[in-house]
Design a protein around this motif. Structure first.
Motif, short mmCIF file in Angstrom:
data_model
loop_
_atom_site.label_atom_id
_atom_site.label_comp_id
_atom_site.label_asym_id
_atom_site.label_seq_id
_atom_site.Cartn_x
_atom_site.Cartn_y
_atom_site.Cartn_z
N LEU A 121 39.94 41.48 2.33
CA LEU A 121 39.64 40.13 2.99
C LEU A 121 39.13 39.52 2.09
N HIS B 168 39.57 35.70 1.92
CA HIS B 168 39.32 34.59 2.44
C HIS B 168 39.98 33.45 1.64
N VAL C 26 36.36 43.07 0.21
CA VAL C 26 36.09 41.91 0.51
C VAL C 26 35.30 40.95 -0.59
N ALA D 221 34.21 35.63 1.80
CA ALA D 221 34.62 36.31 3.21
C ALA D 221 33.19 36.95 3.63
N TYR E 242 35.18 37.54 13.01
CA TYR E 242 35.87 37.16 11.73
C TYR E 242 37.22 37.43 12.07
N LEU E 243 37.77 38.45 12.40
CA LEU E 243 39.39 38.85 12.23
C LEU E 243 39.87 38.14 13.18
N THR F 250 39.79 33.69 12.36
CA THR F 250 40.04 33.10 11.04
C THR F 250 41.42 32.93 11.01
N SER G 126 45.37 33.16 10.02
CA SER G 126 46.07 34.18 9.54
C SER G 126 46.51 34.04 8.01
N LEU H 75 43.71 35.46 5.85
CA LEU H 75 43.58 37.14 6.36
C LEU H 75 44.13 38.07 5.34
N GLU I 116 46.05 43.02 4.91
CA GLU I 116 45.31 43.92 5.45
C GLU I 116 44.27 43.45 6.76
N GLY I 117 43.95 42.16 6.61
CA GLY I 117 43.29 41.38 7.63
C GLY I 117 44.02 41.27 9.02
N ARG J 72 43.37 42.83 12.39
CA ARG J 72 43.48 42.02 13.61
C ARG J 72 44.16 42.55 14.75
#
Length: 124
Positions: free
Chosen positions: A23, A25, A68, A72, A85-86, A89, A91, A94, A97-98, A102
């Motif tokens: 993550l 960000h 992270v 993030a 957060y998931l 936020t 896409s 992310l 992995e995010g 999610r």
């Protein structure tokens, strides 16, 4: 209903692939020059500040260990947890992995809502 993880890999272009595995960000590798007194420039890079952290997910009811960025991490604290957060936020911030996390959180939340709705419908 939600795209699977292999389909996401085809959609997302990854100039900095490492950023897709955590993550970050939107933080990327930055490029620039070292410029000494002689003005002979040499290329260099700056990597984002990455930490390995363990977050407790209320939806999954387990700890999730993820790489992270500090940016993030501040945003996760602002939203009040990894689950919000998931879900909130964009896409593109992310990464792979995010988006994988999610999808897991959304599926778990929707399955819990279906379980909660089914006894209510059976009793009425």
């Amino acid at each position: 209903m939600f795209p699977s993880a292999p389909a996401l890999k085809e959609i997302i272009s990854a100039p900095f692939k490492r950023s897709q595995l955590g993550l970050f960000h939107g933080k990327m590798k930055q490029y620039g020059n070292n410029v000494p007194f002689s003005m002979q420039k040499t290329r260099r890079t700056w990597l984002p500040n990455i930490q390995n952290k363990r977050f407790f997910s209320d939806a999954l009811q387990e700890f999730v260990q993820v790489k992270v960025s500090t940016r993030a991490l501040k945003t996760i604290n602002k939203y009040g947890g990894i689950d919000t957060y998931l879900l909130k936020t964009k896409s593109d911030l992310l990464g792979w992995e995010g988006m994988r996390l999610r999808i897991m959180v959304r599926e778990r939340i929707s399955s819990r809502q279906q379980q909660a709705d089914s006894p209510a419908q059976a009793s009425s």
